[in-house]
Design an enzyme around this catalytic site. Structure first.
Site, PDB file in Angstrom:
ATOM      1  N   THR A   1     -20.118  15.726  74.573  1.00 34.37           N
ATOM      2  CA  THR A   1     -19.406  14.033  74.869  1.00 34.37           C
ATOM      3  C   THR A   1     -18.571  13.691  73.486  1.00 34.37           C
ATOM      4  OG1 THR A   1     -19.970  11.839  75.409  1.00 34.37           O
ATOM      5  CG2 THR A   1     -21.830  13.068  74.503  1.00 34.37           C
ATOM      6  N   ASP A   2     -17.743  12.712  73.911  1.00 37.16           N
ATOM      7  CA  ASP A   2     -17.019  12.341  72.880  1.00 37.16           C
ATOM      8  C   ASP A   2     -17.818  11.141  72.282  1.00 37.16           C
ATOM      9  OD1 ASP A   2     -16.924  10.274  75.122  1.00 37.16           O
ATOM     10  OD2 ASP A   2     -14.930   9.788  75.117  1.00 37.16           O
ATOM     11  N   GLU A   3     -19.019  10.682  72.984  1.00 37.02           N
ATOM     12  CA  GLU A   3     -19.627   9.823  72.364  1.00 37.02           C
ATOM     13  C   GLU A   3     -20.325   9.919  70.990  1.00 37.02           C
ATOM     14  OE1 GLU A   3     -22.166   7.575  75.137  1.00 37.02           O
ATOM     15  OE2 GLU A   3     -20.920   8.308  76.824  1.00 37.02           O
TER      16      GLU A   3
ATOM     17  N   TYR B   1     -28.769   8.532  73.644  1.00 37.71           N
ATOM     18  CA  TYR B   1     -28.318   9.446  74.273  1.00 37.71           C
ATOM     19  C   TYR B   1     -27.248  10.306  73.355  1.00 37.71           C
ATOM     20  CZ  TYR B   1     -24.517  11.590  77.133  1.00 37.71           C
ATOM     21  OH  TYR B   1     -23.547  12.566  77.661  1.00 37.71           O
TER      22      TYR B   1
ATOM     23  N   LYS C   1     -27.375  14.195  71.798  1.00 37.44           N
ATOM     24  CA  LYS C   1     -26.338  15.236  72.199  1.00 37.44           C
ATOM     25  C   LYS C   1     -25.635  15.771  71.001  1.00 37.44           C
ATOM     26  CE  LYS C   1     -24.679  16.352  75.481  1.00 37.44           C
ATOM     27  NZ  LYS C   1     -24.947  17.425  76.496  1.00 37.44           N
TER      28      LYS C   1
HETATM   29  N1  LIG Z   1     -20.466  12.440  83.011  1.00 38.23           N
HETATM   30  C1  LIG Z   1     -19.666  12.252  82.111  1.00 38.23           C
HETATM   31  O1  LIG Z   1     -18.869  11.400  82.007  1.00 38.23           O
HETATM   32  C2  LIG Z   1     -19.821  13.194  80.949  1.00 38.23           C
HETATM   33  C3  LIG Z   1     -18.612  13.227  79.993  1.00 38.23           C
HETATM   34  C4  LIG Z   1     -18.757  14.007  78.940  1.00 38.23           C
HETATM   35  C5  LIG Z   1     -19.970  15.254  78.842  1.00 38.23           C
HETATM   36  N2  LIG Z   1     -20.549  14.934  79.614  1.00 38.23           N
HETATM   37  C6  LIG Z   1     -21.697  16.242  79.507  1.00 38.23           C
HETATM   38  O2  LIG Z   1     -21.968  16.888  80.819  1.00 38.23           O
HETATM   39  C7  LIG Z   1     -22.936  17.363  81.049  1.00 38.23           C
HETATM   40  C8  LIG Z   1     -23.391  17.281  82.521  1.00 38.23           C
HETATM   41  O3  LIG Z   1     -23.178  15.754  82.840  1.00 38.23           O
HETATM   42  P1  LIG Z   1     -23.340  15.031  84.390  1.00 38.23           P
HETATM   43  O4  LIG Z   1     -22.467  13.663  84.487  1.00 38.23           O
HETATM   44  O5  LIG Z   1     -23.100  16.138  85.291  1.00 38.23           O
HETATM   45  O6  LIG Z   1     -24.783  14.616  84.292  1.00 38.23           O
HETATM   46  P2  LIG Z   1     -25.672  14.342  85.567  1.00 38.23           P
HETATM   47  O7  LIG Z   1     -26.959  13.200  85.176  1.00 38.23           O
HETATM   48  O8  LIG Z   1     -25.232  14.060  86.748  1.00 38.23           O
HETATM   49  O9  LIG Z   1     -26.575  15.698  85.810  1.00 38.23           O
HETATM   50  C9  LIG Z   1     -27.306  16.520  84.637  1.00 38.23           C
HETATM   51  C10 LIG Z   1     -28.196  17.587  85.543  1.00 38.23           C
HETATM   52  O10 LIG Z   1     -29.014  18.198  84.532  1.00 38.23           O
HETATM   53  C11 LIG Z   1     -30.190  18.588  85.101  1.00 38.23           C
HETATM   54  N3  LIG Z   1     -31.078  18.567  84.102  1.00 38.23           N
HETATM   55  C12 LIG Z   1     -31.684  17.211  83.283  1.00 38.23           C
HETATM   56  N4  LIG Z   1     -32.597  17.760  82.292  1.00 38.23           N
HETATM   57  C13 LIG Z   1     -32.707  19.104  82.598  1.00 38.23           C
HETATM   58  C14 LIG Z   1     -33.764  20.293  81.876  1.00 38.23           C
HETATM   59  N5  LIG Z   1     -34.421  19.806  81.091  1.00 38.23           N
HETATM   60  N6  LIG Z   1     -33.477  21.262  82.504  1.00 38.23           N
HETATM   61  C15 LIG Z   1     -32.770  21.811  83.415  1.00 38.23           C
HETATM   62  N7  LIG Z   1     -32.057  20.883  84.165  1.00 38.23           N
HETATM   63  C16 LIG Z   1     -31.888  19.541  83.582  1.00 38.23           C
HETATM   64  C17 LIG Z   1     -30.326  17.355  86.241  1.00 38.23           C
HETATM   65  O11 LIG Z   1     -31.529  17.769  87.128  1.00 38.23           O
HETATM   66  C18 LIG Z   1     -29.035  17.279  86.880  1.00 38.23           C
HETATM   67  O12 LIG Z   1     -28.865  18.302  87.400  1.00 38.23           O
HETATM   68  C19 LIG Z   1     -24.087  16.544  80.158  1.00 38.23           C
HETATM   69  O13 LIG Z   1     -24.367  17.448  79.224  1.00 38.23           O
HETATM   70  C20 LIG Z   1     -23.161  15.360  79.716  1.00 38.23           C
HETATM   71  O14 LIG Z   1     -23.789  15.129  78.234  1.00 38.23           O
HETATM   72  C21 LIG Z   1     -20.785  14.201  80.710  1.00 38.23           C
END
Ligand SMILES: NC(=O)c1ccc[n+]([C@@H]2O[C@H](COP(=O)([O-])OP(=O)(O)OC[C@H]3O[C@@H](n4cnc5c(N)ncnc54)[C@H](O)[C@@H]3O)[C@@H](O)[C@H]2O)c1
Length: 339
Positions: free
Chosen positions: A130-132, A157, A161
């Site tokens: 993430t950009d965070e 969080y 990351k």
């Molecule tokens: N949503 C955003 O805006 C955003 C932006 C930049 C980066 N990200 C990154 O993208 C990735 C996905 O984000 P998202 O928004 O889809 O999240 P989300 O919360 O919708 O999904 C996370 C998924 O990971 C699974 N999970 C959690 N812990 C786990 C573990 N220990 N083992 C196996 N599975 C596990 C959950 O069951 C879920 O299906 C993350 O790594 C997040 O940091 C998200």
């Protein structure tokens, strides 16, 4: 199928992961997709019900932090590629409900995956971040994060990351593991767990409930459509260089109050539903991230405009009450008690 390649996707039942799995199955029918997901509150098998019967799709319920299970999956399926989406992802939970699950999934989980790659090898892996991790920019500055910006995470969080990212870099430096780290701005789209801003506000506005904005609603985020992010990850995986970092953003910065107003306008609800509540502790002011490196080196650009895609996104949450009913867990925002 003889010589069938395998991609291991972790966290594929979450928001971005499920879009990635669907996209990959469609675009790469020669691949087997193994989705390893713990199914936490935000992991929803319904996100992938349309591909559950696909002969190239395999689901395994497990945690990435369970190193024995991860090793067994590597041994059995011998993945060529890995994309790690699995994470605890909600800043408010990391602030108000404790950081431990974030450390387990985002740090120890990354470690377990890296150890499996070290032991069993693979062609390439992308760790989605993430950009965070870069911290907060001043509201009025025009600067954007680049791949060279120093890490300065400010929430449990983003700190977890950042630690996962640093492990990736350490495993590349030490053992030349073929890992890539990507950083992306705020994603929006269908199937997003409704504690995140856009589905949270949409579902509240539909019920004529208030839209509680932290502080004055001035905090700025850069928004990217989830399918643009998915395509960027695909570019990084297929064309990116091991050990590199690629940043992605949507070129679409908006203050949170503008998002609330846009949703109310789409739903034809009164702007008087907007309320202002005490700010989140340590609330980052502005995120903005450039994508010139991945554009120049790998030819990726965000293609979908926020103004065009937001109405489709809002409509999807209206048209899919079955999905909304399948949501598990409590919606956690600082102000989620507000009726
Ligand atoms: N949503 C955003 O805006 C955003 C932006 C930049 C980066 N990200 C990154 O993208 C990735 C996905 O984000 P998202 O928004 O889809 O999240 P989300 O919360 O919708 O999904 C996370 C998924 O990971 C699974 N999970 C959690 N812990 C786990 C573990 N220990 N083992 C196996 N599975 C596990 C959950 O069951 C879920 O299906 C993350 O790594 C997040 O940091 C998200």
């Amino acid at each position: 199928m003889a010589n069938q390649k395998t991609i291991l996707v972790t966290g594929g039942c979450g928001f971005i992961g499920s879009h990635f799995v669907r996209h990959w199955l469609k675009r790469h029918p020669d691949f087997r997709v193994v989705n390893l997901d713990k199914l936490t509150y935000s992991g929803n098998p319904k996100n992938l019900e349309d591909v559950a019967q696909n002969k190239n799709y395999i689901f395994i319920k497990s945690s990435i932090a369970d190193n024995e299970k991860v090793a067994a999956v590597f041994k059995k399926y011998k993945p060529d590629y890995l994309v790690n989406f699995a994470a605890e992802t909600h800043v408010d939970r990391s602030v108000h409900e404790g950081a431990k699950p974030f450390l387990d999934a985002n740090i120890y989980g990354a470690y377990a995956l890296l150890e499996a790659i070290k032991e069993y090898g693979l062609e390439k892996a992308v760790f989605v971040s993430t950009d965070e991790v870069y911290g907060s920019l001043p509201l009025k500055s025009k600067n954007k994060f680049t791949e060279k910006t120093q890490y300065a995470p400010r929430s449990p969080y983003s700190a977890s990351k950042a630690a996962g990212d640093l492990l990736c870099h350490a495993y590349y430096s030490t053992w030349k593991l073929p890992v890539i780290v990507t950083h992306c701005s705020n994603n929006y789209g269908t199937h997003q767990y409704p504690e995140k801003l856009i589905p949270f506000f949409t579902l509240r506005a539909l019920k004529n409930k208030s839209l509680p904005l932290y502080g004055k609603g001035e905090n700025i985020r850069d928004w990217i459509h989830v399918l643009d992010h998915v395509e960027g990850i695909e570019h990084a995986l297929l064309k990116g260089m091991a050990g590199e970092v690629y940043n992605m953003g949507g070129d679409d910065e908006r203050p949170n109050i503008a998002i609330a107003r846009a949703i109310l306008d789409i739903l034809k609800k009164p702007r008087s539903l907007i309320t202002f509540v005490a700010d989140r502790p340590g609330h980052d002011q502005r995120y903005a991230i450039g994508h010139s490196k991945i554009t120049r080196e790998l030819g990726w650009m965000p293609r979908r405009s926020f103004d065009k895609m937001l109405p489709y996104t809002v409509k999807w949450y209206i048209d899919n009450p079955r999905w909304t009913k399948s949501i598990r867990g409590e919606i956690t925002r600082v102000n989620s008690h507000i009726k």
